[in-house]
Design an enzyme around this catalytic site. Structure first.
Site, PDB file in Angstrom:
ATOM      1  N   SER A  77      82.648  32.866  23.732  1.00  0.00           N
ATOM      2  CA  SER A  77      82.244  34.228  23.368  1.00  0.00           C
ATOM      3  C   SER A  77      81.144  34.726  24.290  1.00  0.00           C
ATOM      4  O   SER A  77      80.657  33.995  25.157  1.00  0.00           O
ATOM      5  CB  SER A  77      81.755  34.260  21.911  1.00  0.00           C
ATOM      6  OG  SER A  77      80.496  33.609  21.811  1.00  0.00           O
ATOM      7  N   SER A  79      78.020  35.692  23.421  1.00  0.00           N
ATOM      8  CA  SER A  79      76.689  35.691  22.806  1.00  0.00           C
ATOM      9  C   SER A  79      75.589  35.223  23.747  1.00  0.00           C
ATOM     10  O   SER A  79      74.406  35.470  23.489  1.00  0.00           O
ATOM     11  CB  SER A  79      76.688  34.826  21.544  1.00  0.00           C
ATOM     12  OG  SER A  79      76.813  33.457  21.867  1.00  0.00           O
ATOM     13  N   LYS A 134      73.098  28.107  22.170  1.00  0.00           N
ATOM     14  CA  LYS A 134      72.059  29.127  22.114  1.00  0.00           C
ATOM     15  C   LYS A 134      70.850  28.634  22.911  1.00  0.00           C
ATOM     16  O   LYS A 134      70.760  27.475  23.297  1.00  0.00           O
ATOM     17  CB  LYS A 134      71.625  29.421  20.674  1.00  0.00           C
ATOM     18  CG  LYS A 134      72.754  29.782  19.712  1.00  0.00           C
ATOM     19  CD  LYS A 134      73.366  31.141  19.995  1.00  0.00           C
ATOM     20  CE  LYS A 134      74.495  31.449  19.010  1.00  0.00           C
ATOM     21  NZ  LYS A 134      75.205  32.707  19.359  1.00  0.00           N
ATOM     22  N   SER A 241      74.692  38.394  18.944  1.00  0.00           N
ATOM     23  CA  SER A 241      74.619  36.939  18.792  1.00  0.00           C
ATOM     24  C   SER A 241      74.280  36.602  17.350  1.00  0.00           C
ATOM     25  O   SER A 241      73.274  37.066  16.808  1.00  0.00           O
ATOM     26  CB  SER A 241      73.552  36.367  19.726  1.00  0.00           C
ATOM     27  OG  SER A 241      73.330  34.985  19.456  1.00  0.00           O
TER      28      SER A 241
END
Length: 293
Positions: A77, A79, A134, A241
């Protein structure tokens, strides 16, 4: 221990079992069956035993590399844009945050802990079937504030005579980008998070979603104190996100490893009118191969 295995854990379990079974066959054949055969007949090893013996060294090498050294992951993705793009395949250092057993992630040998600014892969605390990637923003004891799309951090006071104060994380506006969300061009900023300089994106058309944030008991909305043994993680694509702002803190046992380099990057054609399958790469971004910042 998690009650449900995610895809990566399931693969690790299958790989571990396959290595164990072929290893047992390898050992039995080498030290038990083979000597007995030589006493009775000159016949060689049977077909399935020979295959198991030849597979064992390969499976064992893959298990060691994947469990303790490097594991490949695909970015699914946006994010972490602009740092990581969908189609990037990254190498994740498995030993960066400790050597763990390949199935239940119990720490066997501690080798280090996440630092502010690290890009970490970890098991989603809200859904153990999913791995997330992340950036580590808050360390244990830190106070993290995110208000008006601005990040503030008060580092933990670990016995200093003068404790750190809350400071805005420095950033500089870079300009509009080619990244879009629902047709809106995103703004790019250069952010200095601890010792790590990196870029982030913000959506000028999307209001801050503070009403959706996780509210820590005793803290105001948009402010969190990171508990011991936990971390606060955010995506670089700040308005797109699903991260610690929404689901809370990431426990240390959930850590999988540290993302360190892009080993290949593919583009995919998502045009619904195209005959080219959307899951099949249609190009390679050679300029993205290398280290991650």
């Amino acid at each position: 221990m998690f009650s449900v295995f995610n895809a990566a854990e399931l693969f690790s379990l299958i790989l571990t079992l396959a290595t164990l079974i072929t290893g047992i066959i390898f050992t039995l054949d080498k030290f038990v069956w083979q000597p007995k055969r030589k006493e009775v007949t000159q016949e060689g090893t049977s077909g399935w035993v020979a295959q198991a013996r030849s597979l064992f060294p390969v499976l064992f090498a893959i298990l060691i590399i994947r469990s303790f050294i490097i594991e490949p992951f695909q970015i699914p993705s946006g994010s972490m844009q602009p740092t990581l793009l969908p189609g990037d395949f990254i190498g994740v250092e498995k030993f960066a945050y400790g050597l763990h057993d390949p199935i239940f992630h119990k720490t066997l040998i501690p080798t280090g802990r996440p630092q502010r600014g690290d890009i970490a892969v970890f098991i989603d605390p809200s859904n153990s079937k999913i791995d997330l990637i992340k950036r580590i923003v808050g360390l244990p004891g830190d106070t993290v504030i995110y208000q008006n799309k601005t990040l503030y951090i008060k580092p933990a006071c670990n016995g200093q005579k003068v404790c750190p104060v809350t400071q805005e994380v420095p950033k500089q506006y870079v300009g509009l980008t080619n990244f879009t969300e629902l047709g809106t061009q995103l703004n790019e900023y250069n952010e200095q998070l601890g010792n790590v300089n990196h870029h982030i994106l913000r959506d000028p058309a999307l209001p801050e979603q503070i009403y959706r944030y996780y509210q820590q008991p005793g803290s105001p909305m948009g402010e969190w104190v990171v508990p011991k043994g936990h971390y606060f993680a955010m995506g670089d694509n700040r308005d797109n996100s699903l991260d610690s702002r929404y689901w809370g803190f990431m426990p240390e046992p959930n850590l999988v490893g540290k993302a360190t380099f892009i080993w290949i990057s593919f583009t995919f054609n998502h045009d619904t009118d195209s005959m080219w399958p959307s899951w099949l790469p249609n190009g390679v971004r050679f300029n993205r191969i290398g280290s991650i910042h």
